[in-house]
Design an enzyme around this catalytic site. Structure first.
Site, PDB file in Angstrom:
ATOM      1  N   ASP A 119       0.725  -1.018  -0.007  1.00  0.00           N
ATOM      2  CA  ASP A 119      -0.240   0.183  -0.031  1.00  0.00           C
ATOM      3  C   ASP A 119       0.875   1.278   0.085  1.00  0.00           C
ATOM      4  O   ASP A 119       2.037   1.122   0.250  1.00  0.00           O
ATOM      5  CB  ASP A 119      -0.976  -0.026   1.181  1.00  0.00           C
ATOM      6  CG  ASP A 119      -2.108   0.700   0.863  1.00  0.00           C
ATOM      7  OD1 ASP A 119      -2.129   1.585  -0.113  1.00  0.00           O
ATOM      8  OD2 ASP A 119      -3.151   0.659   1.637  1.00  0.00           O
TER       9      ASP A 119
HETATM   10  C1  BGC Z   1      -5.153   3.013  -0.090  1.00  0.00           C
HETATM   11  C2  BGC Z   1      -5.332   2.028  -1.159  1.00  0.00           C
HETATM   12  C3  BGC Z   1      -5.320   2.734  -2.176  1.00  0.00           C
HETATM   13  C4  BGC Z   1      -3.879   3.387  -2.515  1.00  0.00           C
HETATM   14  C5  BGC Z   1      -3.377   3.862  -3.888  1.00  0.00           C
HETATM   15  C6  BGC Z   1      -4.029   3.869  -0.035  1.00  0.00           C
HETATM   16  O1  BGC Z   1      -3.982   4.999   0.770  1.00  0.00           O
HETATM   17  O2  BGC Z   1      -5.224   2.258   1.360  1.00  0.00           O
HETATM   18  O3  BGC Z   1      -6.736   1.404  -1.004  1.00  0.00           O
HETATM   19  O4  BGC Z   1      -5.395   1.612  -3.353  1.00  0.00           O
HETATM   20  O5  BGC Z   1      -3.786   4.271  -1.368  1.00  0.00           O
HETATM   21  O6  BGC Z   1      -4.291   5.185  -4.009  1.00  0.00           O
END
Ligand code: BGC
Length: 734
Positions: A261
């Protein structure tokens, strides 16, 4: 490319270029318009990192993407992969995931994902960070709207449906994209409802509740998976060997791409689990994390770690090969412009069929919680339509902000005008969305200072007074849930409570349409209103579908995928809770005996149980039968029930089957666990026989030694319209 060509490509890369493939740079590094979904203060980001990166995220604009790819290929032998958060739809936005779960109809989710892939694949995107299949049971958690509710079964079924919808049978086809399931694991098990917080859970709960949806999606062929931000029992998921290596890679044999993430790899050091980002890089790579999303951990450390002999280059090669294989299967190694062809620039996405489908999805996801004869409305009635959600469009969650080409849809006011002509009904705002104290947690300003709250209420009261009925459109604004947006108070925002009370003073014929990203605390309005329709966030065609439902041109058929609490103190409250000690004393909600598992100021019952939802017709359940009293492990038995539509409209009913294993040695297990459901369309006056097959898999559980087994003995099978119903049949497993 064939395997040999892929190996040649891998061998032709320098170590630095290989490490670049394992780095995902932020979209803002290429394009100011890219949507930021995490920290953008990244002082370490330089032209070198950007040139060598293997992928980026959340940029949309075919012309710009073509230019970015062109520039990239001048300096890098491997095309750049564009990923994005395409959540619940690209151009056409479908209901939020928590709403979709209420449809109890994963086929709809599969179709929606297929439409989404078709649209996104013409806008540069070939990987979506979806579906999110985090079981969530704490309504305070801001991201609860992104998953499919409180049960493992619905998250599993809807997760698999999404994977199949996005990826189809052939990832190399022009209309499919790769799915990234997230967040692995137990992100929704946050300790106190705050986003990113630790999960303290037993191995048993992890294995029986939080992991099964992921395992099913991996089996269904999901090409990527994203470890979650949280720690489980103190261990960060991005550096969790048991989870990522032993379970995901070794046991489930996942050979796709693991992408961290946003910025998560470095966090292991930030929370004190490693001495520096070099150590976090080594930890995550050794756990099998292939791509570092927007952190400096891999890019600035792996080269040195290899040179010092601390990391085996083979591990890097394996990870790069997985990334190259993904790019190859998507077709961008052969054609880097496959998803951004010039002919897509003015692509016409409009499709009446897709739009009708989107509307139907809203109706199947909306939950009618109460109806004392108020609904459907009659267009001849004198009705006041009031509330902040009646005058805005974009009835969708905050994720849709990421995709600039979304179709924002129309407001309830416009939908009423579309259906009945301009002058028939009007809508007034009636109150602010939220008190400024809540709003101040978000930078976005979504309300004008004038008219004042007093003025809005005054207008609402005078309109409500002169009307026969009132429909109030209330709820929580999309900035009040989502990532980093947990709440300690899950009731309606103050100004809207004021509106409800003021209207109630002058008119008691109130229908409430509720927009929400989470289960809200609504006991008071549920008691005082005559009808209550929970629509969550319905997407592009939300307003049209809601107006159709209100006037009986469509029938809501959703059932709750989350328990609604009576008050915040009951949270987390959910159906599949292990039976507590002193249960027999608390069985009636704590009234029988003082020494029981209860609260002294509220019963143990929820406001509305899991699986609950009404229709514009009535269904009668009768004649529950089981095909045999005993079952062996290689047999299957059947439970059947007759469901009769006794009312005046044809409608869907979702029949649910829960099982209770009566004795599980040394262990308390849930009183009821959802094992199967069927949504059937029954014409008025007709009876449907609904059958469920019971197999051994449905009877298995993790025993105290963490073995996944079925236990000889008695089982109860509950069949009914929701989880609170108590009609059951019994059988014995031998
Ligand atoms: C979120 C994810 C997301 C990623 C990319 C993160 O902050 O937890 O769910 O896919 O950002 O945008």
């Amino acid at each position: 490319m064939n395997k040999k060509q892929l190996s040649e490509l891998l061998n032709s890369l320098t170590l630095k270029q290989k490490i670049g493939q394992l780095f995902q740079s932020p979209g803002v590094a290429y394009n100011d318009d890219a949507t930021a979904t995490g920290v953008t203060y990244l002082p370490w980001l330089n032209s070198d990192t950007v040139e060598n990166a293997g992928s980026t995220l959340n940029i949309f604009d075919n012309k710009k993407l073509r230019q970015i790819q062109k520039n990239h290929l001048k300096k890098n032998p491997v095309p750049l992969l564009f990923m994005a958060d395409i959540i619940n739809g690209y151009r056409l936005v479908f209901p939020s995931s928590i709403a979709q779960g209420c449809s109890f109809n994963p086929d709809l989710a599969q179709k929606a994902a297929k439409i989404t892939a078709y649209e996104a694949s013409k806008c540069g995107v070939s990987v979506t960070f979806s579906p999110m299949i985090d079981v969530a049971r704490d309504a305070r958690w801001g991201r609860i709207s992104e998953g499919y509710g409180e049960t493992a079964l619905l998250n599993k079924d809807f997760g698999v449906a999404n994977v199949k919808g996005y990826q189809g049978d052939d990832l190399s086809s022009d209309d499919t994209i790769a799915a990234c399931v997230k967040h692995f694991a137990a992100y929704g098990a946050t300790y106190d409802g705050r986003d990113y917080n630790e999960a303290q859970i037993s191995q048993n709960t992890l294995k029986s509740v939080y992991l099964p949806p992921f395992e099913a999606c991996i089996k269904a062929g999901a090409r990527l998976i994203m470890p979650s931000f949280n720690t489980i029992n103190g261990i960060p998921c991005t550096a969790n060997k048991k989870l990522l290596k032993d379970t995901l890679r070794d046991k489930w044999k996942f050979d796709g791409v693991v992408i961290s993430d946003y910025g998560a790899i470095k966090e292991t050091a930030d929370i004190g689990g490693a001495k520096d980002y070099a150590e976090t890089a080594k930890m995550s790579l050794e756990c099998g994390v292939d791509i570092d999303m927007v952190s400096e951990s891999y890019y600035f450390n792996l080269e040195k770690l290899v040179e010092n002999g601390e990391v085996d280059e083979k591990l890097i090669d394996q990870a790069v090969m997985r990334v190259l294989m993904l790019k190859n299967d998507l077709g961008i190694l052969d054609d880097p412009y496959k998803y951004i062809k010039e002919e897509f620039d003015n692509f016409d996405f409009s499709s009446e069929q897709h739009e009708d489908f989107a509307k139907d999805f809203v109706c199947q996801s909306s939950v009618l919680l109460k109806n004392e004869g108020e609904l459907p409305l009659n267009k001849k009635d004198d009705i006041a339509f009031i509330g902040p959600f009646s005058v805005i469009n974009e009835l969708m969650t905050n994720w849709s902000r990421v995709t600039p080409h979304r179709d924002k849809g129309i407001s309830i006011e416009q939908a009423l005008a579309q259906k009945f002509g301009k002058n028939k009904f009007s809508c007034i705002k009636g109150s602010k969305f939220a008190q400024p104290e809540i709003r101040s947690v978000k930078l976005e300003k979504f309300e004008n200072a004038s008219p004042s709250q007093e003025e809005l209420i005054k207008q609402a009261v005078s309109k409500a007074k002169e009307s026969k009925k009132v429909v109030l459109f209330l709820g929580e604004h999309k900035d009040l849930f989502g990532e980093a947006t947990s709440r300690s108070d899950i009731s309606l925002p103050k100004p809207q409570k004021e509106l409800f009370d003021a209207v109630y003073e002058v008119n008691k014929n109130i229908t409430v349409v509720l927009f929400a990203g989470r289960p809200l605390e609504i006991k008071d309005i549920s008691q005082k209103s005559k009808a209550l329709l929970y629509v969550w966030f319905p997407g592009t065609y939300g307003a049209e579908a809601i107006v159709d439902m209100l006037f009986g041109d469509a029938v809501p058929s959703g059932k709750l995928d989350m328990t609604l609490p009576q008050c915040i103190g009951q949270v987390p409250i959910f159906c599949e809770k292990p039976v507590p000690s002193h249960y027999s004393a608390s069985i009636e909600g704590g009234i029988k005996h003082a020494y029981s598992c209860r609260w002294i100021d509220v019963t143990n019952y929820p406001l509305y149980p899991f699986g609950y939802g009404l229709s514009y017709t009535e269904f009668e359940y009768s004649d529950i039968k089981i095909s045999a009293d005993t079952m062996t492990r290689d047999e299957k038995i059947t439970v059947s029930v007759d469901v009769t539509n006794k009312g005046g409209v044809d409608a869907y009913e979702t029949v649910q089957m829960y099982i209770r294993d009566v004795v599980t040695p040394y262990l308390s297990t849930p009183l009821k666990t959802l094992k199967a459901y069927k949504k059937v369309f029954i014409k008025q006056g007709e009876t449907a026989k609904v059958c469920f097959e019971i197999n051994e898999e449905m009877l298995k559980y993790y025993n105290i030694d963490n073995e996944y087994i079925s236990e000889n003995g008695e089982f109860k099978v509950f069949v009914g319209a929701n989880s609170a119903e108590d009609n059951f049949v019994k059988f014995t497993l031998k």
